[in-house]
Design an enzyme around this catalytic site. Structure first.
Site, short mmCIF file in Angstrom:
data_model
loop_
_atom_site.label_atom_id
_atom_site.label_comp_id
_atom_site.label_asym_id
_atom_site.label_seq_id
_atom_site.Cartn_x
_atom_site.Cartn_y
_atom_site.Cartn_z
N ARG A 34 0.81 -1.23 0.00
CA ARG A 34 0.00 0.00 0.00
C ARG A 34 0.84 1.28 0.00
O ARG A 34 0.31 2.38 -0.20
CB ARG A 34 -0.96 -0.01 1.20
CG ARG A 34 -2.17 -0.90 0.97
CD ARG A 34 -3.17 -0.77 2.12
NE ARG A 34 -2.61 -1.22 3.39
CZ ARG A 34 -2.66 -2.50 3.80
NH1 ARG A 34 -3.25 -3.41 3.09
NH2 ARG A 34 -2.12 -2.85 4.95
N SER B 291 35.01 41.54 1.28
CA SER B 291 33.84 41.11 0.52
C SER B 291 34.25 40.59 -0.84
O SER B 291 35.22 41.06 -1.43
CB SER B 291 32.90 42.30 0.32
OG SER B 291 32.38 42.69 1.57
#
Ligand code: UD1
Ligand code: MG
Length: 450
Positions: free
Chosen positions: A15, A386
């Site tokens: 199932r 950065s």
């Protein structure tokens, strides 16, 4: 008296409508069979036998990852629960004590319930539960006071037996020698044509042995046999994990939106924002904050750290104390020393970041060359500017800096500043002249569609 476990896990789970064996479907991030094993492990079994059939290889792998000592017995044809136990018997040769039979698809049995079952005095004891739901399919316990007379499967039951509200959970405790004897004597003369383990109750009584039952809450015996019952079990697990976390002093701003794994550990006074997902293997120490929409797996977050919003910690992310990992930052197989910060738009993979080091926005550890992974080592009190690309393998020394936009391909000594980018050139007036030229070109072009 010693205990041995047999975990039945050979069924396909029709199932579920799946290629994956049923017991490998995940609940709280772990295969179902592991939940059953974990429940069984609370009895400190001397031996553990898993009966596998459908997808036995994959089931074996999952089981061994959890318990390398477990024995796998292969049931090639699923002829019923009684047959499955028979297949497990050779692995129990020489064991004398109590055998507890569990199902691999039943994840919620509590330690208390199993302990009570194992301690029950009868030669055969079955775990049952009361229900108002009158489920189809489940076996009924036919009793006389405290004595269990027999179990009748729903398919074989009379209307009166089907009306019995005492249900067989499937879990059984039985003396090892007796179990071998009873299981060997089973037949399959019943509605399903299967060897029912449940028939051992009547068979034990016929031999003059004692039989009884213990009880547990229906919720503990919830078995998974469809995607729907899997989802219901997941909801139950999550509800319990959320309540448990809050009882342990964790603030969940929107509990219903936070998802836990079976092994998530959150320290006291942690705060978890909305829509946070914990995969397996996460520990968060006291007072840490996990902000909205973060996803963590296989990660350790030190006390007082702040993660997210929108952060992703992948396996091997080790954050010390008071670390900040901000939005759109991904961390994998990387240690961040205490006080380190990576607040924005960053990928840190296969790296080591020293204490108090700041990782600037847009930094990437370029760890993968297409074939191999390489490490990046960054010292303490460093400042990575950065948009720095750290092409691994590479080392940034203590208190070193990288200039914004650097592409770092060589090691940086301690306290040095590395600049690795093209130098800027300013051309006076060129911006305006360039604009004029582009505008004139556009004016000369034929209009679209003519
Ligand atoms: C079984 C019980 C039933 C009980 C119910 C509770 C029997 C005959 N019936 O029925 O009384 O109310 O559980 O859930 O025992 N398995 C194998 N090999 C097999 C057959 C089954 O390993 O040949 C495993 C399955 O994978 C599963 C477990 O045993 O994990 C139970 O089998 P299942 O077919 O679900 O039994 P039920 O029909 O639910
Ligand atoms: Mg079942």
């Amino acid at each position: 008296m010693g205990v041995a476990l047999i975990v039945l896990a050979a069924g396909q789970g029709t199932r579920m409508n799946s290629d994956l064996p049923k017991v490998l479907h995940r609940l709280g991030g772990a295969p179902l069979v592991l939940h059953a094993l974990r429940a069984g492990a609370t009895l400190a079994p001397e031996r553990t036998v898993i009966v596998a059939g459908h997808g036995a290889e994959a089931v074996t792998k999952a089981v061994r990852a959890y318990d390398p000592d477990a024995t796998i017995a292969i049931q090639t044809e699923q002829l019923g629960t009684g047959h499955a136990v028979k297949v497990a018997l050779p692995a129990l040769q020489g064991f004398s004590g109590k055998v507890i039979v569990l199902y691999g698809d039943t994840p919620f049995l509590s330690a208390e319930t199993l302990a009570a079952l194992a301690a029950a005095p009868a030669d055969v004891t079955v775990l049952g539960f009361h229900t108002d739901a009158m489920p189809q399919r489940y076996g009924r316990l036919v009793t006389d006071g405290e004595t269990l007379l027999r179990i009748v499967e729903f398919k074989d039951a009379t209307p009166a037996e089907r009306a019995v509200p005492l249900i067989n959970s499937g879990v059984v405790a039985c003396d090892a020698a007796l179990l071998a004897e009873l299981v060997t004597g089973l037949t399959n003369a019943n509605a399903a044509g299967e060897y029912y383990l449940t028939d051992i109750v009547a068979a034990a009584r016929a031999k003059g042995r004692t039989t009884g039952f213990t009880l547990c809450a229906e919720a503990e015996t919830l078995g998974i046999d469809s995607r729907e019952s899997l989802a219901a079990a997941e909801a139950a697990l999550q509800a319990r994990a959320r309540a448990g976390a809050m009882a342990n002093g964790v603030t969940l701003t929107a509990p219903d939106t936070v998802f836990f794994a079976w092994d998530t550990v959150l320290g006291r006074d942690c705060t978890v924002g909305p829509n946070v997902v914990f995969g397996p293997g996460v520990t968060v120490e006291t007072g840490a904050e996990i902000l909205a929409f973060s996803h963590l797996e296989g990660a350790h977050v030190g006390a007082g750290s702040r993660v997210g919003p929108f952060a992703r910690l992948r396996p091997g992310a080790e954050l010390g104390e008071d670390v900040h990992v901000g939005n759109f930052v991904e961390v994998k197989n990387t240690t961040l020393g205490s006080g380190a910060k990576a607040n924005h738009l960053t990928y840190l993979g296969d790296a080591e970041v020293g204490e108090r080091t700041n990782i600037g926005a847009g930094t990437v550890t370029c760890n993968y060359d297409g074939v191999m992974k390489h490490r990046t080592v960054i010292g303490r009190d460093a400042f990575v500017g950065s948009d720095t690309m750290l092409v691994a393998p590479v080392t940034v020394g203590d208190r070193a800096m990288t200039a914004t936009g650097a592409v770092i391909t060589k090691d940086i000594p301690a306290e040095a500043l590395a600049i690795a980018r093209a130098e800027q050139v300013n051309k006076p007036g060129l911006a305006v002249r360039l604009m004029e030229r582009l505008s004139a070109g556009k004016a000369r072009r034929p209009k679209e569609g003519t």
